[in-house]
Design a protein around this motif. Structure first.
Motif, PDB file in Angstrom:
ATOM      1  N   HIS A 182       0.916  -1.267  -0.004  1.00  0.00           N
ATOM      2  CA  HIS A 182      -0.019  -0.039   0.136  1.00  0.00           C
ATOM      3  C   HIS A 182       0.730   1.192   0.005  1.00  0.00           C
ATOM      4  O   HIS A 182       0.586   2.411   0.697  1.00  0.00           O
ATOM      5  N   LEU A 183       2.027   1.095  -0.531  1.00  0.00           N
ATOM      6  CA  LEU A 183       2.802   2.252  -0.892  1.00  0.00           C
ATOM      7  C   LEU A 183       2.078   3.673  -1.517  1.00  0.00           C
ATOM      8  O   LEU A 183       2.114   4.728  -1.312  1.00  0.00           O
ATOM      9  N   ILE A 184       1.084   2.991  -2.524  1.00  0.00           N
ATOM     10  CA  ILE A 184       0.124   3.942  -3.010  1.00  0.00           C
ATOM     11  C   ILE A 184      -1.062   3.723  -2.404  1.00  0.00           C
ATOM     12  O   ILE A 184      -1.819   2.842  -2.575  1.00  0.00           O
ATOM     13  N   ASP A 185      -1.446   4.750  -1.617  1.00  0.00           N
ATOM     14  CA  ASP A 185      -2.834   4.510  -0.682  1.00  0.00           C
ATOM     15  C   ASP A 185      -3.483   5.964  -0.786  1.00  0.00           C
ATOM     16  O   ASP A 185      -3.206   6.690  -1.745  1.00  0.00           O
ATOM     17  N   ARG A 186      -4.561   6.227  -0.051  1.00  0.00           N
ATOM     18  CA  ARG A 186      -5.382   7.171  -0.210  1.00  0.00           C
ATOM     19  C   ARG A 186      -4.533   8.550  -0.315  1.00  0.00           C
ATOM     20  O   ARG A 186      -4.573   9.451  -1.120  1.00  0.00           O
ATOM     21  N   GLU A 187      -3.667   8.645   0.506  1.00  0.00           N
ATOM     22  CA  GLU A 187      -2.888   9.834   0.724  1.00  0.00           C
ATOM     23  C   GLU A 187      -1.856  10.129  -0.251  1.00  0.00           C
ATOM     24  O   GLU A 187      -1.590  11.003  -0.709  1.00  0.00           O
ATOM     25  N   ALA A 188      -1.094   8.867  -0.636  1.00  0.00           N
ATOM     26  CA  ALA A 188      -0.222   8.915  -2.010  1.00  0.00           C
ATOM     27  C   ALA A 188      -1.072   9.620  -3.172  1.00  0.00           C
ATOM     28  O   ALA A 188      -0.433  10.486  -3.920  1.00  0.00           O
ATOM     29  N   LEU A 189      -2.147   9.030  -3.404  1.00  0.00           N
ATOM     30  CA  LEU A 189      -3.078   9.327  -4.570  1.00  0.00           C
ATOM     31  C   LEU A 189      -3.512  10.708  -4.428  1.00  0.00           C
ATOM     32  O   LEU A 189      -3.467  11.496  -5.355  1.00  0.00           O
ATOM     33  N   GLY A 190      -3.643  11.384  -3.295  1.00  0.00           N
ATOM     34  CA  GLY A 190      -4.249  12.482  -2.935  1.00  0.00           C
ATOM     35  C   GLY A 190      -2.746  13.517  -3.360  1.00  0.00           C
ATOM     36  O   GLY A 190      -3.199  14.837  -3.653  1.00  0.00           O
ATOM     37  N   ARG A 191      -1.817  13.155  -3.511  1.00  0.00           N
ATOM     38  CA  ARG A 191      -0.606  14.147  -3.650  1.00  0.00           C
ATOM     39  C   ARG A 191      -0.483  14.259  -5.122  1.00  0.00           C
ATOM     40  O   ARG A 191       0.302  15.013  -5.631  1.00  0.00           O
ATOM     41  N   MET A 192      -0.981  13.123  -6.043  1.00  0.00           N
ATOM     42  CA  MET A 192      -0.907  13.259  -7.552  1.00  0.00           C
ATOM     43  C   MET A 192      -1.590  14.345  -7.982  1.00  0.00           C
ATOM     44  O   MET A 192      -2.760  15.073  -7.385  1.00  0.00           O
ATOM     45  N   LYS A 193      -1.084  14.724  -9.288  1.00  0.00           N
ATOM     46  CA  LYS A 193      -1.909  15.695 -10.200  1.00  0.00           C
ATOM     47  C   LYS A 193      -3.205  15.275 -10.514  1.00  0.00           C
ATOM     48  O   LYS A 193      -3.163  14.112 -10.939  1.00  0.00           O
ATOM     49  N   PRO A 194      -4.312  16.019 -10.573  1.00  0.00           N
ATOM     50  CA  PRO A 194      -5.497  15.520 -11.139  1.00  0.00           C
ATOM     51  C   PRO A 194      -5.418  14.885 -12.383  1.00  0.00           C
ATOM     52  O   PRO A 194      -6.266  14.001 -12.848  1.00  0.00           O
ATOM     53  N   SER A 195      -4.562  15.475 -13.358  1.00  0.00           N
ATOM     54  CA  SER A 195      -4.325  15.132 -14.601  1.00  0.00           C
ATOM     55  C   SER A 195      -3.244  13.717 -14.758  1.00  0.00           C
ATOM     56  O   SER A 195      -3.127  13.274 -15.925  1.00  0.00           O
ATOM     57  N   ALA A 196      -2.848  13.428 -13.733  1.00  0.00           N
ATOM     58  CA  ALA A 196      -1.752  12.324 -13.461  1.00  0.00           C
ATOM     59  C   ALA A 196      -2.456  10.816 -13.771  1.00  0.00           C
ATOM     60  O   ALA A 196      -3.416  10.644 -13.218  1.00  0.00           O
ATOM     61  N   VAL A 197      -1.467   9.983 -14.230  1.00  0.00           N
ATOM     62  CA  VAL A 197      -2.032   8.447 -14.106  1.00  0.00           C
ATOM     63  C   VAL A 197      -0.987   7.753 -13.466  1.00  0.00           C
ATOM     64  O   VAL A 197       0.238   8.091 -13.416  1.00  0.00           O
ATOM     65  N   LEU A 198      -1.576   6.614 -13.056  1.00  0.00           N
ATOM     66  CA  LEU A 198      -0.644   5.676 -12.283  1.00  0.00           C
ATOM     67  C   LEU A 198      -0.621   4.351 -13.297  1.00  0.00           C
ATOM     68  O   LEU A 198      -1.514   3.800 -13.837  1.00  0.00           O
ATOM     69  N   ILE A 199       0.703   3.924 -13.290  1.00  0.00           N
ATOM     70  CA  ILE A 199       1.073   2.567 -14.031  1.00  0.00           C
ATOM     71  C   ILE A 199       1.620   1.612 -12.990  1.00  0.00           C
ATOM     72  O   ILE A 199       2.373   1.753 -12.377  1.00  0.00           O
ATOM     73  N   ASN A 200       0.901   0.292 -12.760  1.00  0.00           N
ATOM     74  CA  ASN A 200       1.441  -0.798 -11.731  1.00  0.00           C
ATOM     75  C   ASN A 200       1.594  -1.898 -12.613  1.00  0.00           C
ATOM     76  O   ASN A 200       0.709  -2.651 -13.071  1.00  0.00           O
ATOM     77  N   THR A 201       2.863  -2.146 -12.978  1.00  0.00           N
ATOM     78  CA  THR A 201       3.523  -3.527 -13.565  1.00  0.00           C
ATOM     79  C   THR A 201       4.201  -4.152 -12.315  1.00  0.00           C
ATOM     80  O   THR A 201       4.976  -5.169 -12.997  1.00  0.00           O
ATOM     81  N   ALA A 202       4.327  -3.836 -11.210  1.00  0.00           N
ATOM     82  CA  ALA A 202       5.059  -4.290 -10.083  1.00  0.00           C
ATOM     83  C   ALA A 202       4.344  -5.494  -9.432  1.00  0.00           C
ATOM     84  O   ALA A 202       4.452  -6.652  -9.820  1.00  0.00           O
ATOM     85  N   ARG A 203       3.673  -5.191  -8.159  1.00  0.00           N
ATOM     86  CA  ARG A 203       2.887  -6.233  -7.686  1.00  0.00           C
ATOM     87  C   ARG A 203       1.595  -5.527  -7.191  1.00  0.00           C
ATOM     88  O   ARG A 203       1.475  -4.251  -6.523  1.00  0.00           O
ATOM     89  N   GLY A 204       0.345  -6.250  -7.296  1.00  0.00           N
ATOM     90  CA  GLY A 204      -0.893  -5.491  -6.954  1.00  0.00           C
ATOM     91  C   GLY A 204      -0.925  -4.869  -5.577  1.00  0.00           C
ATOM     92  O   GLY A 204      -1.297  -3.689  -5.465  1.00  0.00           O
ATOM     93  N   PRO A 205      -0.541  -5.519  -4.600  1.00  0.00           N
ATOM     94  CA  PRO A 205      -0.760  -5.094  -3.214  1.00  0.00           C
ATOM     95  C   PRO A 205       0.243  -3.753  -2.858  1.00  0.00           C
ATOM     96  O   PRO A 205       0.103  -3.214  -1.742  1.00  0.00           O
ATOM     97  N   VAL A 206       0.919  -3.405  -3.868  1.00  0.00           N
ATOM     98  CA  VAL A 206       1.830  -2.074  -3.759  1.00  0.00           C
ATOM     99  C   VAL A 206       0.863  -0.929  -3.761  1.00  0.00           C
ATOM    100  O   VAL A 206       1.083   0.059  -3.090  1.00  0.00           O
ATOM    101  N   VAL A 207      -0.413  -1.003  -4.378  1.00  0.00           N
ATOM    102  CA  VAL A 207      -1.342  -0.254  -4.288  1.00  0.00           C
ATOM    103  C   VAL A 207      -2.755  -0.530  -3.622  1.00  0.00           C
ATOM    104  O   VAL A 207      -3.188  -1.897  -3.779  1.00  0.00           O
ATOM    105  N   ASP A 208      -3.286   0.288  -2.848  1.00  0.00           N
ATOM    106  CA  ASP A 208      -4.584   0.165  -2.293  1.00  0.00           C
ATOM    107  C   ASP A 208      -5.468   0.277  -3.420  1.00  0.00           C
ATOM    108  O   ASP A 208      -5.826   1.331  -3.712  1.00  0.00           O
TER     109      ASP A 208
END
Ligand code: NAP
Length: 324
Positions: A217-243
């Motif tokens: 959960h490195l990418i959690d609600r707080e981390a997502l909140g820091r990103m730009k509204p125009s930004a996109v997230l790409i995850n090819t690592a492992r699922g649980p790195v993202v909430d």
């Protein structure tokens, strides 16, 4: 007497022949993961294990095979294996680094392009007969060239993504545990940023860290909140790195613009609402999924397994402390 080996996934004939030359092999020849109870039954009495990344190789599994001498994972990520439990039992664990770097970086880049240029959404539109006219301000995407790429985890795959991004004239930021040497930063054209700063500055955030207790959960609600509204997230690592639930909520709320995912928190199940989002592109965990790469991974895993069973140091040992 030949060593007994459990191979929980289908391998190439060449690889199975190599194993059969030295071992008595029990193979799950189906193209489906082994059921947990069947896995626990069939690991009993084995000396070697070649598991898939979908097999949970924990202390319970190791207890079923007291003579287990080697675990050769089919994958570079080894979060499916309790390495601490293996090390405590003196069992070497290996992985398959390097051979899948380019294939996985290609998929990360495919997702970057697909999400920003709405490739999959456009394909759906054409197939469903909804492509009715061309117009200058209709069905627009977001330019990739020149956008700021934020790479989280600048290891083998992160660096391969950075090399691709240079061809798109993208400023490259990275964060991670270890800072690269200045010469390596210069060669990649990449600048280090603390993680919160990278999130705030990047147009595209691409994840390339292993799954560990620290990156869960490195990418959690707080981390997502820091990103730009125009930004996109790409995850090819492992699922649980993202909430994943927080990601669905953030995309619904417009906190970020979209996502490209190859991996999921509870694979193959998806968080509720994810499939309904038009601005996400979803792949079925195919980062290393090319014929060339999977063949090399199989070969590498077999080489590691045979080395460990012969009492030789496996070339891709992840717990070198067992070799002292
Ligand atoms: P790698 O070379 O070991 O790179 C991992 C990077 O993450 C390293 O730079 C590492 O830093 C950094 N890191 C580790 N823990 C961290 C933390 N707590 N915080 C910040 N950064 C951290 O591994 P790789 O070969 O690039 O593979 C990366 C991951 O991709 C694998 O572990 C696997 O889970 C995933 N993968 C997925 C697919 C797929 O099919 N989608 C295919 C291949 C790999 P250090 O230098 O300090 O260790």
């Amino acid at each position: 007497m030949k060593r007994k080996v459990l191979v929980t996934l289908n391998l190439t004939k060449d690889c199975l022949d190599r194993l059969a030359g030295e071992c008595e092999i029990d193979v799950n020849a189906h193209d489906r993961p082994m059921d947990r109870n069947v896995f626990l039954e069939r690991i009993a009495g084995k000396d070697g294990l070649l598991p898939s990344i979908t097999d949970k190789v924990d202390a319970e599994a190791m207890e079923r095979a007291p003579s287990l001498k080697m675990i050769a994972n089919f994958g570079v990520g080894f979060n499916n294996i309790d390495v601490t439990a293996a090390t405590a039992r003196g069992i070497p664990v290996s992985n398959t680094p390097g051979v899948l770097t380019d294939a996985t970086a290609d998929v990360a880049f495919a997702l970057i392009l697909a999400v920003n240029r709405r490739v999959v959404e456009g394909d759906r539109m054409v197939r469903e007969g909804r492509f009715l006219f061309w117009a200058p301000f209709h069905f627009l995407g977001s330019e990739v060239s020149g956008k700021v790429l934020g790479i989280v985890g600048m290891g083998r795959i992160g660096q391969a993504v950075a090399r691709r991004a240079r061809g798109f004239d993208m400023p490259i930021l990275y964060s991670g545990r270890t800072r690269l040497a200045p010469a390596d930063e210069a060669a990649l054209g990449a600048s280090f940023r603390p993680f919160p700063d990278l999130l705030a500055e990047a147009d595209i955030v691409s994840l390339h860290v292993p799954l560990t207790p620290e990156t869960h959960h490195l990418i959690d609600r707080e981390a997502l909140g820091r990103m730009k509204p125009s930004a996109v997230l790409i995850n090819t690592a492992r699922g649980p790195v993202v909430d994943e639930k927080a990601l669905v909520a953030a995309i619904r709320a417009g906190t970020i613009a979209g996502a490209g995912l190859d991996v999921y928190e509870d694979e193959p199940c998806l968080a509720p609402g994810l499939v309904e989002l038009e601005n996400v592109v979803l792949l079925p965990h195919v980062g290393s999924g090319t014929w060339e790469t999977r063949t090399k991974m199989a070969d590498m895993a077999v080489t590691n397994l045979l080395a460990g069973l012969r009492g030789e140091r496996p070339p891709n040992l992840v717990n070198p402390e067992v070799w002292k």
